[in-house]
Design an enzyme around this catalytic site. Structure first.
Site, PDB file in Angstrom:
ATOM      1  N   ASN A  86      37.987  40.699  35.382  1.00 14.01           N
ATOM      2  CA  ASN A  86      37.054  41.065  34.317  1.00 14.01           C
ATOM      3  C   ASN A  86      36.654  42.522  34.536  1.00 14.01           C
ATOM      4  OD1 ASN A  86      36.915  38.449  33.145  1.00 14.01           O
ATOM      5  ND2 ASN A  86      35.459  37.804  34.705  1.00 14.01           N
ATOM      6  N   THR A  94      30.344  40.498  36.287  1.00 18.74           N
ATOM      7  CA  THR A  94      28.944  40.374  36.712  1.00 18.74           C
ATOM      8  C   THR A  94      28.721  40.954  38.107  1.00 18.74           C
ATOM      9  OG1 THR A  94      29.326  38.154  37.598  1.00 18.74           O
ATOM     10  CG2 THR A  94      28.554  38.306  35.324  1.00 18.74           C
ATOM     11  N   HIS A  99      37.223  42.764  42.142  1.00 19.58           N
ATOM     12  CA  HIS A  99      37.706  41.499  42.696  1.00 19.58           C
ATOM     13  C   HIS A  99      38.681  40.858  41.720  1.00 19.58           C
ATOM     14  CE1 HIS A  99      34.017  40.781  40.419  1.00 19.58           C
ATOM     15  NE2 HIS A  99      34.561  39.632  40.043  1.00 19.58           N
ATOM     16  N   HIS A 101      40.308  37.301  40.407  1.00 15.20           N
ATOM     17  CA  HIS A 101      40.187  35.845  40.366  1.00 15.20           C
ATOM     18  C   HIS A 101      41.585  35.232  40.456  1.00 15.20           C
ATOM     19  CE1 HIS A 101      35.961  35.733  38.696  1.00 15.20           C
ATOM     20  NE2 HIS A 101      36.305  36.932  38.269  1.00 15.20           N
TER      21      HIS A 101
END
Ligand code: AMP
Ligand code: ZN
Length: 123
Positions: A86, A94, A99, A101
């Site tokens: 994201n 957020t 990072h 996923h």
């Protein structure tokens, strides 16, 4: 490798966490709020806010990061999975430390979402 930041949750996790996989420069942890039967986060030890700044890793580190994503998936027993990042709040980011996923482990694709929206992001 970019520098760590004292005030960052994922920098802290990269220093001391419960890892499912670890190698020089990278760690992988279970997501605290899993969106699939297996939901792992790959976190580089060096801090960059988002994927937009991925150029702050040198070529070798970037290659290693991708290999580490693939190694982590294999280590947690996945052959089929989704890899997702994201980028920015309106895309669901957020935590502002890059990072990746890794989502998988379901019996079919319907158990593995194509997007990860956290509870906070949905509010
Ligand atoms: P994103 O919304 O793409 O920024 O992803 C942040 C992810 O980090 C979410 O899936 C959260 O569930 C997860 N997360 C937040 N805090 C923790 C934590 N302390 N340990 C593990 N996962 C976390
Ligand atoms: Zn950080």
């Amino acid at each position: 490798m970019p520098k760590q930041r004292e005030d960052c949750l994922f920098c802290q996790i990269a220093r001391e966490g419960a890892y499912v996989h670890k190698a020089k420069g990278f760690v992988a942890i279970n997501d605290i709020n899993p969106q699939a039967p297996v939901h792992v986060l790959v976190i580089p030890e060096g801090h960059v806010d988002t994927f937009r700044a991925v150029g702050e890793f040198d070529a070798k580190e970037s290659k290693r990061m991708l290999e580490f994503v693939a190694e982590t998936a294999e280590k947690v027993g996945l052959t089929d999975y989704r890899v997702l990042v994201n980028v920015g709040p309106t895309a669901g980011q957020t935590v502002f430390h890059l990072h990746w996923h890794i989502l998988g482990g379901g019996n079919d694709a319907s158990e593995v979402p194509s997007a990860v929206a956290t509870a906070e992001a949905e509010r």
